[in-house]
Design a protein around this motif. Structure first.
Motif, PDB file in Angstrom:
ATOM      1  N   GLU A  33      39.326  24.851  18.534  1.00 28.24           N
ATOM      2  CA  GLU A  33      38.511  25.953  19.047  1.00 28.24           C
ATOM      3  C   GLU A  33      39.123  27.301  18.686  1.00 28.24           C
ATOM      4  O   GLU A  33      38.421  28.233  18.284  1.00 28.24           O
ATOM      5  CB  GLU A  33      38.361  25.841  20.560  1.00 28.24           C
ATOM      6  CG  GLU A  33      37.424  26.902  21.136  1.00 28.24           C
ATOM      7  CD  GLU A  33      37.278  26.789  22.634  1.00 28.24           C
ATOM      8  OE1 GLU A  33      36.161  26.945  23.138  1.00 28.24           O
ATOM      9  OE2 GLU A  33      38.305  26.532  23.307  1.00 28.24           O
ATOM     10  N   TYR A  36      38.346  27.953  14.884  1.00 30.76           N
ATOM     11  CA  TYR A  36      37.005  28.403  14.482  1.00 30.76           C
ATOM     12  C   TYR A  36      36.641  29.750  15.092  1.00 30.76           C
ATOM     13  O   TYR A  36      35.848  30.499  14.518  1.00 30.76           O
ATOM     14  CB  TYR A  36      35.945  27.328  14.742  1.00 30.76           C
ATOM     15  CG  TYR A  36      35.513  27.061  16.159  1.00 30.76           C
ATOM     16  CD1 TYR A  36      34.819  28.024  16.903  1.00 30.76           C
ATOM     17  CD2 TYR A  36      35.724  25.823  16.757  1.00 30.76           C
ATOM     18  CE1 TYR A  36      34.380  27.768  18.191  1.00 30.76           C
ATOM     19  CE2 TYR A  36      35.302  25.558  18.046  1.00 30.76           C
ATOM     20  CZ  TYR A  36      34.630  26.532  18.766  1.00 30.76           C
ATOM     21  OH  TYR A  36      34.194  26.273  20.045  1.00 30.76           O
ATOM     22  N   LYS A  37      37.226  30.103  16.243  1.00 27.96           N
ATOM     23  CA  LYS A  37      36.980  31.418  16.822  1.00 27.96           C
ATOM     24  C   LYS A  37      37.608  32.523  15.972  1.00 27.96           C
ATOM     25  O   LYS A  37      37.087  33.641  15.899  1.00 27.96           O
ATOM     26  CB  LYS A  37      37.542  31.480  18.244  1.00 27.96           C
ATOM     27  CG  LYS A  37      36.731  30.719  19.278  1.00 27.96           C
ATOM     28  CD  LYS A  37      35.347  31.337  19.477  1.00 27.96           C
ATOM     29  CE  LYS A  37      34.589  30.664  20.596  1.00 27.96           C
ATOM     30  NZ  LYS A  37      33.219  31.226  20.754  1.00 27.96           N
ATOM     31  N   SER A  44      30.501  28.450  17.995  1.00 25.63           N
ATOM     32  CA  SER A  44      30.669  27.671  19.221  1.00 25.63           C
ATOM     33  C   SER A  44      30.767  26.197  18.848  1.00 25.63           C
ATOM     34  O   SER A  44      30.560  25.817  17.683  1.00 25.63           O
ATOM     35  CB  SER A  44      29.479  27.892  20.161  1.00 25.63           C
ATOM     36  OG  SER A  44      28.298  27.373  19.570  1.00 25.63           O
ATOM     37  N   TRP A  45      31.050  25.339  19.839  1.00 22.85           N
ATOM     38  CA  TRP A  45      31.100  23.903  19.589  1.00 22.85           C
ATOM     39  C   TRP A  45      29.766  23.410  19.028  1.00 22.85           C
ATOM     40  O   TRP A  45      29.742  22.511  18.193  1.00 22.85           O
ATOM     41  CB  TRP A  45      31.414  23.158  20.878  1.00 22.85           C
ATOM     42  CG  TRP A  45      32.823  23.332  21.354  1.00 22.85           C
ATOM     43  CD1 TRP A  45      33.245  24.115  22.394  1.00 22.85           C
ATOM     44  CD2 TRP A  45      34.000  22.739  20.802  1.00 22.85           C
ATOM     45  NE1 TRP A  45      34.615  24.048  22.525  1.00 22.85           N
ATOM     46  CE2 TRP A  45      35.104  23.190  21.570  1.00 22.85           C
ATOM     47  CE3 TRP A  45      34.246  21.867  19.753  1.00 22.85           C
ATOM     48  CZ2 TRP A  45      36.408  22.809  21.310  1.00 22.85           C
ATOM     49  CZ3 TRP A  45      35.549  21.465  19.489  1.00 22.85           C
ATOM     50  CH2 TRP A  45      36.615  21.937  20.253  1.00 22.85           C
TER      51      TRP A  45
END
Length: 221
Positions: A33, A36-37, A44-45
């Motif tokens: 997480e 990817y942020k 988002s997921w």
């Protein structure tokens, strides 16, 4: 993190995963997480795609992580997305169909020439059957290059100390003749003499255990 918490509760209470596994899965998912942020704060997921997962794997490999480590983290992510897809928390699984990095095979270890010389030195061995057997096996491998399966399949009739040739049976029962030198011929003769006076039995196998049975691959190792 609500989706992640649901997954962790699932593997903890419904699947009975160990506390350590739950901790590791949580750590792996948090790391993904965070990754990817940093790529895009709007991700988002639910919106992550397979390209993001590939970038994550490449990122980990570039940082020196082993293939095993990357595959372990990918396994956690794969389990998470499968759970989320079954619970209809997402519409598609970005990990589906992705292959992790292949594990590198360890490089073979080789003996130095000086180490091999010491190993083959008769002074390193006793006259016991166990030592004569072991040294004969090592020299046979060294001089003829036979495979393990070929060595344990040798019978007395396959060894010709007059012509200095071995007849080996390989894969798919293919046979071939391998020549050997005078030194190995003398060692074969010595081994057979010790074997015939030490081992009791009627096995036709050339290499035999002290109980007169054909040696297995594990015993040779």
């Amino acid at each position: 993190m609500l989706m992640v918490d649901k997954f962790l509760d699932y593997i903890k209470f419904e699947r009975n995963y160990s506390p350590l596994t739950v901790i590791n899965y949580r750590k792996d998912l948090i790391e993904f997480e965070r990754f990817y942020k940093e790529l895009d704060p709007l991700l988002s997921w639910e919106s992550v795609d397979s390209d993001v997962v590939r970038n994550w794997m490449e990122y980990m490999m570039d940082r020196g992580n082993s293939a095993s480590s990357v595959n372990r983290r990918l396994s956690a992510l794969r389990s998470f997305y499968r759970f989320a897809l079954r619970r209809k928390l997402i519409e598609k699984d970005p990990v589906h169909g992705l292959q992790g990095p292949k594990k590198q095979k360890p490089l073979p270890q080789f003996l130095k020439e000086s180490e091999m010389d010491r190993l083959l030195d008769p002074k390193m061995w006793t006259d016991s059957y166990k030592d004569v057997l072991a040294r004969t096996i090592i020299v046979t491998f060294y001089e003829t290059g036979v495979r393990l399966s070929e060595l344990i399949g040798l019978d007395d009739k396959d060894i010709d100390n007059i012509t200095c040739e071995i007849k080996v049976t390989g894969k798919r029962n293919k046979q071939r003749i391998i020549p050997f030198g005078k030194e190995l011929a003398e060692l074969f003769a010595q081994y057979q003499q010790v074997r015939n006076t030490t081992v009791k039995g009627d096995s036709v196998a050339f290499f035999q255990t002290e109980k007169g049975k054909r040696m297995t691959g594990e015993q040779v190792r």
